[in-house]
Design an enzyme around this catalytic site. Structure first.
Site, short mmCIF file in Angstrom:
data_model
loop_
_atom_site.label_atom_id
_atom_site.label_comp_id
_atom_site.label_asym_id
_atom_site.label_seq_id
_atom_site.Cartn_x
_atom_site.Cartn_y
_atom_site.Cartn_z
N GLY A 13 -3.46 -9.06 6.26
CA GLY A 13 -3.08 -9.21 7.67
C GLY A 13 -3.87 -8.26 8.56
N ILE A 59 10.80 -10.48 9.95
CA ILE A 59 10.69 -11.89 10.36
C ILE A 59 12.01 -12.63 10.15
CG2 ILE A 59 8.19 -12.07 10.08
CD1 ILE A 59 8.74 -13.59 7.41
N GLU A 125 -1.11 -19.49 -6.19
CA GLU A 125 -0.09 -19.42 -7.25
C GLU A 125 0.95 -20.53 -7.12
OE1 GLU A 125 1.25 -15.57 -8.49
OE2 GLU A 125 -0.54 -14.60 -7.67
N TYR A 147 7.93 -14.88 -7.22
CA TYR A 147 7.01 -14.76 -6.08
C TYR A 147 6.48 -16.14 -5.68
CZ TYR A 147 2.48 -14.21 -3.72
OH TYR A 147 1.42 -14.34 -2.85
N ALA A 149 7.39 -19.14 -6.59
CA ALA A 149 8.40 -20.17 -6.30
C ALA A 149 8.91 -20.03 -4.86
CB ALA A 149 9.57 -20.05 -7.28
N LYS A 151 7.26 -18.59 -2.38
CA LYS A 151 6.14 -18.95 -1.49
C LYS A 151 6.04 -20.47 -1.38
CE LYS A 151 3.22 -16.78 0.22
NZ LYS A 151 3.13 -16.20 1.59
N ASN A 176 -7.08 -15.13 -5.43
CA ASN A 176 -6.84 -13.67 -5.54
C ASN A 176 -7.77 -12.88 -4.62
OD1 ASN A 176 -5.20 -14.28 -7.91
ND2 ASN A 176 -5.44 -12.10 -8.32
N PRO A 202 -4.17 0.25 -17.60
CA PRO A 202 -3.23 -0.64 -18.31
C PRO A 202 -3.58 -2.12 -18.12
CG PRO A 202 -2.22 0.22 -16.29
CD PRO A 202 -3.61 0.75 -16.33
N ARG A 211 -9.09 -15.07 -12.93
CA ARG A 211 -8.72 -15.16 -11.52
C ARG A 211 -9.95 -15.55 -10.70
NH1 ARG A 211 -4.62 -15.52 -13.84
NH2 ARG A 211 -2.79 -14.16 -13.75
N1 LIG Z 1 -3.21 -10.48 -2.06
C1 LIG Z 1 -3.59 -11.66 -2.52
O1 LIG Z 1 -4.34 -11.73 -3.51
C2 LIG Z 1 -3.15 -12.93 -1.84
C3 LIG Z 1 -3.75 -14.13 -2.21
C4 LIG Z 1 -3.38 -15.31 -1.56
C5 LIG Z 1 -2.42 -15.27 -0.57
N2 LIG Z 1 -1.83 -14.10 -0.24
C6 LIG Z 1 -0.81 -14.12 0.83
O2 LIG Z 1 -1.34 -13.38 1.92
C7 LIG Z 1 -0.28 -12.73 2.62
C8 LIG Z 1 -0.56 -11.26 2.77
O3 LIG Z 1 -0.76 -10.69 1.48
P1 LIG Z 1 -1.20 -9.15 1.31
O4 LIG Z 1 -1.84 -9.03 -0.02
O5 LIG Z 1 -1.91 -8.69 2.52
O6 LIG Z 1 0.24 -8.47 1.23
P2 LIG Z 1 0.74 -6.98 1.46
O7 LIG Z 1 1.83 -6.79 0.47
O8 LIG Z 1 -0.40 -6.03 1.50
O9 LIG Z 1 1.36 -7.03 2.94
C9 LIG Z 1 2.52 -7.72 3.27
C10 LIG Z 1 2.93 -7.28 4.65
O10 LIG Z 1 4.11 -8.02 5.03
C11 LIG Z 1 5.06 -7.10 5.58
N3 LIG Z 1 6.40 -7.65 5.35
C12 LIG Z 1 7.02 -7.89 4.15
N4 LIG Z 1 8.24 -8.42 4.35
C13 LIG Z 1 8.38 -8.53 5.70
C14 LIG Z 1 9.44 -9.02 6.51
N5 LIG Z 1 10.56 -9.49 5.96
N6 LIG Z 1 9.26 -9.01 7.85
C15 LIG Z 1 8.13 -8.51 8.41
N7 LIG Z 1 7.10 -8.03 7.68
C16 LIG Z 1 7.24 -8.04 6.34
C17 LIG Z 1 4.82 -5.81 4.83
O11 LIG Z 1 5.35 -4.68 5.53
C18 LIG Z 1 3.31 -5.80 4.75
O12 LIG Z 1 2.71 -5.24 5.90
C19 LIG Z 1 1.01 -13.03 1.83
O13 LIG Z 1 1.67 -14.10 2.46
C20 LIG Z 1 0.50 -13.44 0.46
O14 LIG Z 1 1.38 -14.33 -0.17
C21 LIG Z 1 -2.17 -12.92 -0.85
#
Ligand SMILES: NC(=O)c1ccc[n+]([C@@H]2O[C@H](COP(=O)([O-])OP(=O)(O)OC[C@H]3O[C@@H](n4cnc5c(N)ncnc54)[C@H](O)[C@@H]3O)[C@@H](O)[C@H]2O)c1
Length: 334
Positions: A13, A59, A125, A147, A149, A151, A176, A202, A211
């Site tokens: 984000g 949210i 996923e 996770y 499911a 999503k 990923n 690990p 991946r």
């Molecule tokens: N990291 C990956 O490899 C990957 C791959 C594909 C898709 N995604 C998707 O991309 C998005 C972001 O992933 P990321 O790796 O940056 O995650 P992250 O864990 O680094 O960040 C998640 C953010 O969401 C915020 N958050 C969590 N619950 C919240 C809530 N209830 N209300 C408001 N804010 C909330 C957290 O504070 C955090 O800032 C996710 O939707 C994830 O499913 C991630």
């Protein structure tokens, strides 16, 4: 554009926000709950800019969401907000249900009420594991962890708002991600930081899980591209250009950090661990997006970033993360 970016304090984000401010001249308000994974440090290079604002809130809280929208009057909501770590979803699934199901519902209702475009950030996923070949947007949804499911549930709800209420909603599913600002519970930053500290590395099971790696700047660009050019109601996959087994990634990190192969420690595999993910990105490529960063280059840049930015990870490695690590791996970090 004026955007409300939910979950914008996290890894991808904040990368997206930086890109929209720098490269597109957008005005961005971030709404984020600041869970353990959300950090204001991720705004360090744009926090004071006029085009950027931050609101702390969840949210799943309709008042927080309504207040944020009234404050910035966005044209679109982009939802990154999520619990994102599969291991944590196995240990404690509650927050995953709350954020992905209830949170997404609150955002969709707000988008309807205010007449906003909506983009849901999702993941490969949701398709589950694939031994050979690659998933397209029409592949069946077969999530395997709490996770994935939850999503998947969120994605289905988004699609139902398009079909039922004609909400102009799109979904972008990434493979990923890796790159700067990723919380160290995830494979690549975990291995980089442990390697740099002389801690054991690990590896789950035999480490042959494959991946499809995408740099976070490439995924952020895909999300922006889908927001601008995607068709309402459609799903777009954005996969990275390279697939690698985890063991190869770990060995490459050992080379880049000067660590030792003797640091590798095979640990009990994650329950229900998916063997391989692979995404076809033909549909979003047809809209004009393509990934720019090859894994080889992106990984060495990422190792260099973690080496040079101890200010970013030191507070994490010395805080709650230590307790999580001990619970997860049964041993303390050095
Ligand atoms: N990291 C990956 O490899 C990957 C791959 C594909 C898709 N995604 C998707 O991309 C998005 C972001 O992933 P990321 O790796 O940056 O995650 P992250 O864990 O680094 O960040 C998640 C953010 O969401 C915020 N958050 C969590 N619950 C919240 C809530 N209830 N209300 C408001 N804010 C909330 C957290 O504070 C955090 O800032 C996710 O939707 C994830 O499913 C991630």
């Amino acid at each position: 554009m004026r955007l409300l970016v939910c979950g914008g304090a996290g890894f991808i984000g904040s990368t997206f926000v930086r890109q929209r401010l720098r490269e597109h001249g957008d005005e961005v308000t971030v709404l984020d709950k600041l869970t353990y994974a959300g950090r204001e440090e991720n705004f360090h290079d744009f926090a004071g800019e006029e085009a950027f604002a931050f609101v702390r809130g969840a949210i799943e809280d309709p008042e927080a969401v309504g207040g944020a929208i009234a404050g910035c009057r966005p044209e679109a909501i982009v939802n990154f907000a999520a619990e994102t770590h599969v291991d944590r979803s196995i240990a404690e699934p509650d927050a995953f249900v709350k954020t992905h199901a209830l949170g997404t519902h609150v955002l969709l209702e707000a988008a309807r009420e205010w007449g906003l475009r909506y983009l849901q950030v999702s993941t490969d996923e949701v398709y589950g594991s694939i031994e050979e070949g690659t998933f397209t947007e029409s592949s069946p949804l077969r999530p395997s962890s709490p996770y994935s499911a939850t999503k998947t549930g969120a994605d289905l709800l988004v699609q139902s708002y398009f079909h039922t209420y004609e909400l102009p909603a799109v979904i972008c599913r990434g493979s990923n991600n890796y790159g700067p600002y990723q919380y160290p519970e995830k494979l690549i930053p975990l291995m980089i930081l442990n390697a740099l500290h002389g801690d054991p590395l690990p590896v789950y099971g035999d480490g042959m899980q494959v991946r499809n790696w995408i740099h976070s700047t490439d995924f952020a660009a895909a999300i922006g591209h889908v927001l601008e050019h995607g068709q309402p109601g459609e799903v777009y996959n954005a996969g990275g250009p390279d697939e690698e087994p985890n063991m190869t990634v770990v060995r490459r990190i050992i080379e880049l950090t000067g660590a030792s192969e003797s640091q590798i420690e095979h640990v009990t595999d994650r329950p229900g661990h998916d063997v391989r993910y692979s995404l076809s990105s033909e549909k979003v490529r047809a809209l004009g997006w393509e990934p720019k960063v090859r894994f080889e280059d992106g990984l060495s840049q990422t190792v260099a970033w973690y080496r040079e930015n101890a200010w970013w990870w030191e507070p994490v490695r010395s805080g709650d993360y230590r307790e999580y690590y001990e619970r997860q791996y049964g041993r303390a970090l050095s």
